[in-house]
Design an enzyme around this catalytic site. Structure first.
Site, mmCIF file in Angstrom:
data_model
loop_
_atom_site.group_PDB
_atom_site.id
_atom_site.type_symbol
_atom_site.label_atom_id
_atom_site.label_comp_id
_atom_site.label_asym_id
_atom_site.label_seq_id
_atom_site.Cartn_x
_atom_site.Cartn_y
_atom_site.Cartn_z
ATOM 1 N N ASP A 43 21.196 50.807 28.541
ATOM 2 C CA ASP A 43 22.813 49.761 29.083
ATOM 3 C C ASP A 43 22.654 48.416 28.437
ATOM 4 O O ASP A 43 21.364 48.505 28.171
ATOM 5 C CB ASP A 43 23.183 49.519 30.103
ATOM 6 C CG ASP A 43 23.634 51.074 30.675
ATOM 7 O OD1 ASP A 43 23.809 52.111 30.292
ATOM 8 O OD2 ASP A 43 23.673 51.478 32.316
ATOM 9 N N LYS A 65 27.996 49.288 27.148
ATOM 10 C CA LYS A 65 29.736 49.300 27.317
ATOM 11 C C LYS A 65 29.522 47.590 28.053
ATOM 12 O O LYS A 65 29.310 47.792 28.964
ATOM 13 C CB LYS A 65 29.663 50.078 29.073
ATOM 14 C CG LYS A 65 29.416 51.388 28.921
ATOM 15 C CD LYS A 65 29.413 52.078 30.116
ATOM 16 C CE LYS A 65 29.399 53.768 30.462
ATOM 17 N NZ LYS A 65 29.131 54.228 32.197
ATOM 18 N N MET A 177 31.012 43.201 39.089
ATOM 19 C CA MET A 177 32.393 43.289 37.994
ATOM 20 C C MET A 177 33.535 42.696 38.167
ATOM 21 O O MET A 177 34.880 43.283 37.840
ATOM 22 C CB MET A 177 32.925 44.573 37.732
ATOM 23 C CG MET A 177 31.219 45.549 37.501
ATOM 24 S SD MET A 177 31.890 47.452 37.637
ATOM 25 C CE MET A 177 31.289 48.059 38.737
HETATM 26 N N1 SAH Z 1 23.576 48.676 39.032
HETATM 27 C C1 SAH Z 1 23.730 47.325 38.664
HETATM 28 C C2 SAH Z 1 25.458 47.228 39.035
HETATM 29 C C3 SAH Z 1 26.459 47.463 37.463
HETATM 30 S S1 SAH Z 1 28.271 46.850 38.189
HETATM 31 C C4 SAH Z 1 23.251 46.481 40.223
HETATM 32 O O1 SAH Z 1 22.400 47.556 40.717
HETATM 33 O O2 SAH Z 1 22.985 45.912 40.138
HETATM 34 C C5 SAH Z 1 27.732 46.697 36.679
HETATM 35 C C6 SAH Z 1 28.315 44.635 37.460
HETATM 36 O O3 SAH Z 1 27.001 44.249 38.574
HETATM 37 C C7 SAH Z 1 28.175 42.833 36.501
HETATM 38 O O4 SAH Z 1 29.443 43.205 35.832
HETATM 39 C C8 SAH Z 1 28.005 42.113 37.480
HETATM 40 O O5 SAH Z 1 29.133 42.093 38.767
HETATM 41 C C9 SAH Z 1 26.436 42.463 38.297
HETATM 42 N N2 SAH Z 1 25.053 42.498 37.883
HETATM 43 C C10 SAH Z 1 24.613 42.529 37.288
HETATM 44 N N3 SAH Z 1 23.457 41.608 36.495
HETATM 45 C C11 SAH Z 1 23.475 41.163 37.309
HETATM 46 C C12 SAH Z 1 22.754 39.900 36.516
HETATM 47 N N4 SAH Z 1 21.513 39.874 36.127
HETATM 48 N N5 SAH Z 1 23.440 38.287 37.081
HETATM 49 C C13 SAH Z 1 24.548 38.625 37.731
HETATM 50 N N6 SAH Z 1 25.341 39.853 37.875
HETATM 51 C C14 SAH Z 1 25.312 40.884 37.128
#
Ligand code: SAH
Length: 254
Positions: A43, A65, A177
């Site tokens: 991803d 995406k 998000m």
């Molecule tokens: N499965 C992922 C989340 C997916 S939704 C998890 O467990 O972290 C995607 C959202 O996750 C992004 O829009 C952001 O809000 C957050 N996100 C993911 N990685 C991040 C990072 N390294 N720093 C800050 N926000 C993050």
């Protein structure tokens, strides 16, 4: 072992959490699957830092995406997983953070179930946990925050969010998000009783080399995002646990 009955070959899919970006924050189990993989399907959230460490001999397919522009639909990704595994390959489906949190993993599991392809789920460190550690705070704190909520701000209808229920002083809220919903988050939480100066921490690219963290408050939430031109992936933390002076924030907007 489950196998596709129409084929002599029987592949396997590991649905692996990559963690929040720091390459050291993937699990040993996830990393072992990667080292044995024939193909990696990954991803946009999987960090460049981690990708650089993955052996170059492993075939890579990007299905990210970004900003509403999907290189592949979820259905196409499901079909791709099934097709790759049916060729007898060891497939790693690498997802940012923990695939079990806002990761749409159940659709992929369902597709694999229907195709009789065996799979293994490997959890990861979710962004909230990674960002909290890299900014030096705890998501819960005795007497200050007795619970933590992971909330998707990306709902088709804002009225689906239970704002009255979220606007509680002894809770930590983590919005995933949330960038494009910042003004709704700020207005609704204030409308339901949280003060304008209630602590907020924004963390962009948490745990990665170019992480930025900004301390602000509910009233200035949107302003801070615009002022620092924050981009995805960013988390929005709301609550007293991010009000402490010890928080490692590089910038203070309020
Ligand atoms: N499965 C992922 C989340 C997916 S939704 C998890 O467990 O972290 C995607 C959202 O996750 C992004 O829009 C952001 O809000 C957050 N996100 C993911 N990685 C991040 C990072 N390294 N720093 C800050 N926000 C993050």
């Amino acid at each position: 072992m489950l196998c596709n009955k129409q084929s002599d070959l029987c592949g396997h899919v590991a649905l692996v959490g990559a963690g929040p970006g720091d390459p050291e924050l993937i699990t040993r189990k996830g990393w072992s699957f990667i080292l044995q993989a024939d193909v990696l399907i990954y991803d946009a959230l999987v960090s460049d830092e981690l990708l650089e460490e993955i052996p170059s001999g492993i075939e890579r397919i990007y299905v990210g995406k970004l900003k509403g522009r999907h290189s592949m639909s979820q259905e196409q990704i499901c079909r791709l997983l099934v097709n790759q595994a049916r060729q007898g390959k060891k497939v790693v489906r690498l997802k940012g953070g923990d695939p079990l949190i806002f990761g749409r993993v159940s659709e992929e599991m369902q597709a694999l179930d229907q195709a009789n392809i065996p799979y293994t789920l490997v959890p990861g460190i979710t962004a909230a946990a990674g960002c909290a550690a890299s900014c030096n705070f705890s998501l819960t704190e005795r007497k200050v925050a007795t619970s933590v909520r992971f909330i998707t701000a990306h709902l088709s209808d804002d009225t689906e969010t239970p704002w009255a229920d979220l606007a509680r002083p002894n809770e930590t809220l983590v919005f995933y998000m949330g960038l494009s919903k910042a003004s709704v988050i700020s207005l609704e939480l204030q409308r339901h009783g949280l003060p304008a100066d209630w602590p907020v921490l924004l963390v962009e690219k948490g745990t990665q080399k170019d992480q930025r963290s900004i301390r602000t408050n509910l009233a200035n939430l949107e302003l801070s995002i615009n002022q620092y031109k924050l981009e995805s992936p960013t988390l929005i933390f709301v609550g007293q646990v991010v009000g402490s002076q010890q928080i490692d924030a590089i910038m203070r907007a309020a």
